[in-house]
Design a protein around this motif. Structure first.
Motif, PDB file in Angstrom:
ATOM      1  N   SER A   1     -32.059 -17.417 -13.223  1.00  0.00           N
ATOM      2  CA  SER A   1     -33.137 -16.724 -12.540  1.00  0.00           C
ATOM      3  C   SER A   1     -32.894 -15.215 -12.534  1.00  0.00           C
ATOM      4  O   SER A   1     -31.757 -14.757 -12.361  1.00  0.00           O
ATOM      5  CB  SER A   1     -33.251 -17.224 -11.092  1.00  0.00           C
ATOM      6  OG  SER A   1     -34.119 -16.405 -10.347  1.00  0.00           O
ATOM      7  N   SER A   2     -33.952 -14.458 -12.709  1.00  0.00           N
ATOM      8  CA  SER A   2     -33.847 -12.995 -12.676  1.00  0.00           C
ATOM      9  C   SER A   2     -33.595 -12.478 -11.259  1.00  0.00           C
ATOM     10  O   SER A   2     -33.278 -11.299 -11.076  1.00  0.00           O
ATOM     11  CB  SER A   2     -35.124 -12.368 -13.241  1.00  0.00           C
ATOM     12  OG  SER A   2     -36.250 -12.794 -12.500  1.00  0.00           O
ATOM     13  N   ARG A   3     -33.703 -13.357 -10.257  1.00  0.00           N
ATOM     14  CA  ARG A   3     -33.492 -12.955  -8.868  1.00  0.00           C
ATOM     15  C   ARG A   3     -32.033 -13.107  -8.415  1.00  0.00           C
ATOM     16  O   ARG A   3     -31.689 -12.718  -7.300  1.00  0.00           O
ATOM     17  CB  ARG A   3     -34.388 -13.777  -7.936  1.00  0.00           C
ATOM     18  CG  ARG A   3     -35.872 -13.593  -8.186  1.00  0.00           C
ATOM     19  CD  ARG A   3     -36.709 -14.313  -7.140  1.00  0.00           C
ATOM     20  NE  ARG A   3     -36.477 -15.743  -7.127  1.00  0.00           N
ATOM     21  CZ  ARG A   3     -37.129 -16.610  -7.902  1.00  0.00           C
ATOM     22  NH1 ARG A   3     -38.038 -16.184  -8.752  1.00  0.00           N
ATOM     23  NH2 ARG A   3     -36.882 -17.903  -7.824  1.00  0.00           N
TER      24      ARG A   3
ATOM     25  N   PRO B   1     -28.166 -12.106 -13.719  1.00  0.00           N
ATOM     26  CA  PRO B   1     -29.589 -12.493 -13.711  1.00  0.00           C
ATOM     27  C   PRO B   1     -30.168 -12.526 -15.117  1.00  0.00           C
ATOM     28  O   PRO B   1     -29.888 -11.654 -15.943  1.00  0.00           O
ATOM     29  CB  PRO B   1     -30.239 -11.385 -12.866  1.00  0.00           C
ATOM     30  CG  PRO B   1     -29.333 -10.205 -13.022  1.00  0.00           C
ATOM     31  CD  PRO B   1     -27.936 -10.780 -13.106  1.00  0.00           C
TER      32      PRO B   1
END
Length: 200
Positions: free
Chosen positions: A62-64, A69
């Motif tokens: 996930s980029s979060r 990320p």
């Protein structure tokens, strides 16, 4: 190579000789601190039947997430207090991250551990997935689950060395891009070790 040959090669890989790997082994000028504490972790290199042979299950993080990320990774993570060992951690994390039932995974062995720049000592666990499996990404950790053909990840010719600046120094690392997925760093290094054993 037919699927039975691929499975046989995977079964031989953990028995082959080979040293542990590291995010630093392409960068001998980087001096690592003596007495550093490495946290144990396990990742699952799970191969499942595909259309033209075996496929490896990989994730896009996930980029979060705070750490790594958007990077391509195996399912896996650090060894928790309730885990018996790195294999148990890899199976637990794969269940949490992509909904792979540990009962479907035949563990066929492990590769020597890999030291990461983030202070983990990661044991790659090689497994075969039996039965139907439809991945379900855990939305907090995994943006996408995808498959990469065995022929791609086990071919040493697919790997190249690239570099970038890291903490003020040029750092070299392996890459093995597949379509839109940029497989690099620790994931590529562990896969390169597997490819080397299969083609030893």
């Amino acid at each position: 190579m037919v699927r039975t040959d691929q499975i046989a090669a995977l079964r031989r890989a953990p028995q082959a000789t080979g040293a542990a790997s590291s995010d630093f082994d392409l960068n001998p000028a980087i001096v690592l601190p003596e007495g550093r504490k490495l946290r144990p972790a396990g990742v699952l290199a799970a191969f499942k039947p595909g259309r033209d042979g075996l496929d490896l299950i990989l994730t896009k993080r996930s980029s979060r997430l705070k750490h790594h990320p958007g990077q391509i990774a195996f399912p896996g993570g650090k060894v928790d207090p309730g885990d018996a060992d790195e294999i148990a951690a890899a199976l637990r994390e794969a269940h949490e991250e992509v909904a792979l039932d540990p009962a479907q995974v035949e563990v066929i062995g492990t590769l020597p551990p890999h030291e990461t720049v983030t202070g983990f000592l990661v044991t790659p666990v090689i497994g075969l997935v039996h039965g139907d499996f439809t991945p379900v990404p855990e939305p907090g950790e995994v943006e996408e689950v995808f498959m990469v053909p065995y022929a791609h990840v086990t071919d040493p010719a697919r790997y190249s060395v690239q570099g970038r600046r890291w903490r003020g120094q040029r750092r070299l690392y392996y890459t093995a891009p597949f379509g839109p997925y940029y497989i690099w760093g620790a994931t590529a290094r562990m896969l390169r070790a597997l490819a080397g054993r299969i083609h030893a």
